[in-house]
Design a protein around this motif. Structure first.
Motif, mmCIF file in Angstrom:
data_model
loop_
_atom_site.group_PDB
_atom_site.id
_atom_site.type_symbol
_atom_site.label_atom_id
_atom_site.label_comp_id
_atom_site.label_asym_id
_atom_site.label_seq_id
_atom_site.Cartn_x
_atom_site.Cartn_y
_atom_site.Cartn_z
ATOM 1 N N TYR A 115 -8.868 15.053 -26.649
ATOM 2 C CA TYR A 115 -8.268 13.733 -26.900
ATOM 3 C C TYR A 115 -7.908 13.606 -28.380
ATOM 4 N N LYS A 116 -8.858 14.000 -29.214
ATOM 5 C CA LYS A 116 -8.655 13.916 -30.670
ATOM 6 C C LYS A 116 -7.495 14.816 -31.107
ATOM 7 N N LEU A 117 -7.468 16.047 -30.581
ATOM 8 C CA LEU A 117 -6.397 16.981 -30.921
ATOM 9 C C LEU A 117 -5.032 16.447 -30.489
ATOM 10 N N GLN A 118 -5.009 15.875 -29.296
ATOM 11 C CA GLN A 118 -3.751 15.412 -28.724
ATOM 12 C C GLN A 118 -3.213 14.154 -29.398
ATOM 13 N N TYR A 119 -4.108 13.215 -29.699
ATOM 14 C CA TYR A 119 -3.641 11.899 -30.139
ATOM 15 C C TYR A 119 -4.023 11.513 -31.571
ATOM 16 N N GLY A 120 -4.844 12.346 -32.210
ATOM 17 C CA GLY A 120 -5.184 12.062 -33.599
ATOM 18 C C GLY A 120 -6.221 10.971 -33.803
ATOM 19 N N SER A 121 -6.539 10.246 -32.738
ATOM 20 C CA SER A 121 -7.615 9.249 -32.848
ATOM 21 C C SER A 121 -8.706 9.681 -31.873
ATOM 22 N N THR A 122 -9.929 9.185 -32.075
ATOM 23 C CA THR A 122 -10.978 9.595 -31.146
ATOM 24 C C THR A 122 -10.961 8.680 -29.930
ATOM 25 N N LEU A 123 -11.461 9.206 -28.834
ATOM 26 C CA LEU A 123 -11.560 8.414 -27.599
ATOM 27 C C LEU A 123 -12.419 7.177 -27.861
ATOM 28 N N GLU A 124 -13.501 7.369 -28.606
ATOM 29 C CA GLU A 124 -14.393 6.244 -28.888
ATOM 30 C C GLU A 124 -13.672 5.131 -29.660
ATOM 31 N N ASP A 125 -12.904 5.512 -30.686
ATOM 32 C CA ASP A 125 -12.161 4.508 -31.460
ATOM 33 C C ASP A 125 -11.199 3.722 -30.575
ATOM 34 N N ASP A 126 -10.524 4.442 -29.677
ATOM 35 C CA ASP A 126 -9.558 3.772 -28.798
ATOM 36 C C ASP A 126 -10.260 2.858 -27.789
ATOM 37 N N ILE A 127 -11.430 3.284 -27.323
ATOM 38 C CA ILE A 127 -12.206 2.424 -26.415
ATOM 39 C C ILE A 127 -12.626 1.158 -27.159
ATOM 40 N N VAL A 128 -13.113 1.333 -28.381
ATOM 41 C CA VAL A 128 -13.586 0.201 -29.181
ATOM 42 C C VAL A 128 -12.460 -0.793 -29.462
ATOM 43 N N SER A 129 -11.264 -0.270 -29.748
ATOM 44 C CA SER A 129 -10.177 -1.192 -30.089
ATOM 45 C C SER A 129 -9.569 -1.847 -28.852
ATOM 46 N N ASP A 130 -9.868 -1.304 -27.675
ATOM 47 C CA ASP A 130 -9.191 -1.803 -26.479
ATOM 48 C C ASP A 130 -10.084 -2.575 -25.509
ATOM 49 N N THR A 131 -11.403 -2.516 -25.716
ATOM 50 C CA THR A 131 -12.322 -3.212 -24.803
ATOM 51 C C THR A 131 -13.260 -4.074 -25.642
ATOM 52 N N SER A 132 -14.098 -4.844 -24.972
ATOM 53 C CA SER A 132 -14.958 -5.727 -25.767
ATOM 54 C C SER A 132 -16.341 -5.895 -25.152
ATOM 55 N N SER A 133 -17.211 -6.485 -25.939
ATOM 56 C CA SER A 133 -18.576 -6.875 -25.571
ATOM 57 C C SER A 133 -19.382 -5.767 -24.905
ATOM 58 N N MET A 134 -20.196 -6.138 -23.925
ATOM 59 C CA MET A 134 -21.142 -5.185 -23.332
ATOM 60 C C MET A 134 -20.441 -4.062 -22.576
ATOM 61 N N PHE A 135 -19.305 -4.378 -21.989
ATOM 62 C CA PHE A 135 -18.531 -3.361 -21.270
ATOM 63 C C PHE A 135 -18.142 -2.240 -22.243
ATOM 64 N N ARG A 136 -17.703 -2.637 -23.438
ATOM 65 C CA ARG A 136 -17.345 -1.671 -24.469
ATOM 66 C C ARG A 136 -18.540 -0.773 -24.783
ATOM 67 N N ARG A 137 -19.714 -1.363 -24.912
ATOM 68 C CA ARG A 137 -20.895 -0.577 -25.284
ATOM 69 C C ARG A 137 -21.273 0.437 -24.204
ATOM 70 N N VAL A 138 -21.111 0.038 -22.946
ATOM 71 C CA VAL A 138 -21.400 0.984 -21.857
ATOM 72 C C VAL A 138 -20.423 2.156 -21.905
ATOM 73 N N LEU A 139 -19.133 1.859 -22.089
ATOM 74 C CA LEU A 139 -18.133 2.935 -22.144
ATOM 75 C C LEU A 139 -18.379 3.859 -23.336
ATOM 76 N N VAL A 140 -18.717 3.279 -24.479
ATOM 77 C CA VAL A 140 -18.993 4.095 -25.664
ATOM 78 C C VAL A 140 -20.197 4.994 -25.405
#
Length: 304
Positions: A115-140
């Motif tokens: 993911y990082k190689l392909q898009y230059g950002s980490t999957l975790e960063d994209d999850i954090v910027s796109d989701t919120s609250s407890m759901f975000r924490r579970v995905l992270v």
């Protein structure tokens, strides 16, 4: 298996007037994912054209999505799906949950690297910027791919975990979601299966019932997916497929993703669970829900 022969067969299917979709389906569904990668390279070296580009220009719609999915290496397919789920129009929470709850630590690690190689950002960063609250924490948490993969069951800890889950949910007013997350997302499978048994004894209900009554929305879906994948992964995917097709309209993204990503892993088991759970075969369900070349290729992936 001759990569050259298959490459020529694909070229022939697309050359000239009209496209021989049946030949494309026939060729690609009889190969496995690494053979298809060999064909991709051979096609370029012997024919001097890009196979993916050729397929995209000849095919369209859901049929094209399945075929391109089959031509994509397993990890990259997950990477593309996660990116689409995060960066497309709106967030596809179902896709994020499904992939992150069902893949192994090693699969998650490969996904993160690519993911990082392909898009230059980490999957975790994209999850954090796109989701919120407890759901975000579970995905992270799931995206770190750090679940204990041992098989040791610590009986005292299992009792303690079950008690903590009970006290975090059923027993108190409001819910301590962090307890649920830290136990469900980090402990090993054997241990958690024991925790669920103990929990039933303490709470007089199944852990899934407690999650349903204590949580809601995406968080509920995510934790339920985690529990279902721990218990019986093929049954989890059977349910995903059923829900993608039942009722009005079809959730093609989910249908395609599960059929493509599981076709070489546990499709036989998924079919068995589907029949046991819904009294109808997956084959007959796809047949009744899809049409044309799209239906043909999915039925080939389904088998039976």
């Amino acid at each position: 298996f001759s990569a050259e022969q298959e490459a020529q067969a694909l070229r022939k299917a697309m050359k000239g007037f009209g496209t021989d979709e049946d030949a494309i389906i026939e060729t690609l569904t009889k190969l496995n994912v690494s053979q298809r990668q060999q064909v991709l390279i051979t096609y370029k070296s012997t024919i001097g054209r890009d196979l993916i580009d050729d397929l995209k220009s000849e095919l369209s719609g859901n049929f094209e999505r399945v075929i391109i999915g089959l031509m994509t290496p397993t990890t990259m397919y997950d990477v593309h799906e996660l990116r689409r789920a995060l960066k497309g129009a709106g967030t596809d929470e179902g896709c994020l949950i499904e992939i992150l709850a069902s893949r192994t630590n090693e699969e998650i690690r490969h996904i993160n690297e690519n993911y990082k190689l392909q898009y230059g950002s980490t999957l975790e960063d994209d999850i954090v910027s796109d989701t919120s609250s407890m759901f975000r924490r579970v995905l992270v948490s799931l995206a770190t791919g750090n679940r204990d993969e041992g098989t040791f069951v610590d009986e005292a800890l299992a009792q303690q975990d079950a008690q903590r889950l009970y006290e975090a949910g059923e027993k108190k007013w409001g819910t301590d979601e962090v307890q649920f997350m830290s136990i469900l997302c980090t402990r090993n499978r054997s241990h958690l299966l024991r925790v669920f048994e103990v929990y039933r004894g303490i709470a007089n209900k199944d852990i899934t019932e407690s999650i349903k009554s204590e949580m809601s929305g995406d968080l509920e879906d995510a934790l339920l997916a985690v529990v279902k994948c721990l218990r019986n992964k093929p049954a989890y995917f059977a349910e995903r497929l059923y829900k993608s097709m039942k009722g009005l309209g079809t959730d093609d993204s989910t249908l395609i993703r599960v059929m493509v990503s599981r076709s070489e892993i546990d499709m036989l088991y998924i079919r068995r669970e589907f029949l046991a759970m819904y009294g109808k075969s997956l084959h007959s369900f796809i047949k009744g829900d899809c049409s044309g070349d799209y239906r043909k290729v999915l039925l080939r992936l389904c088998g039976g």
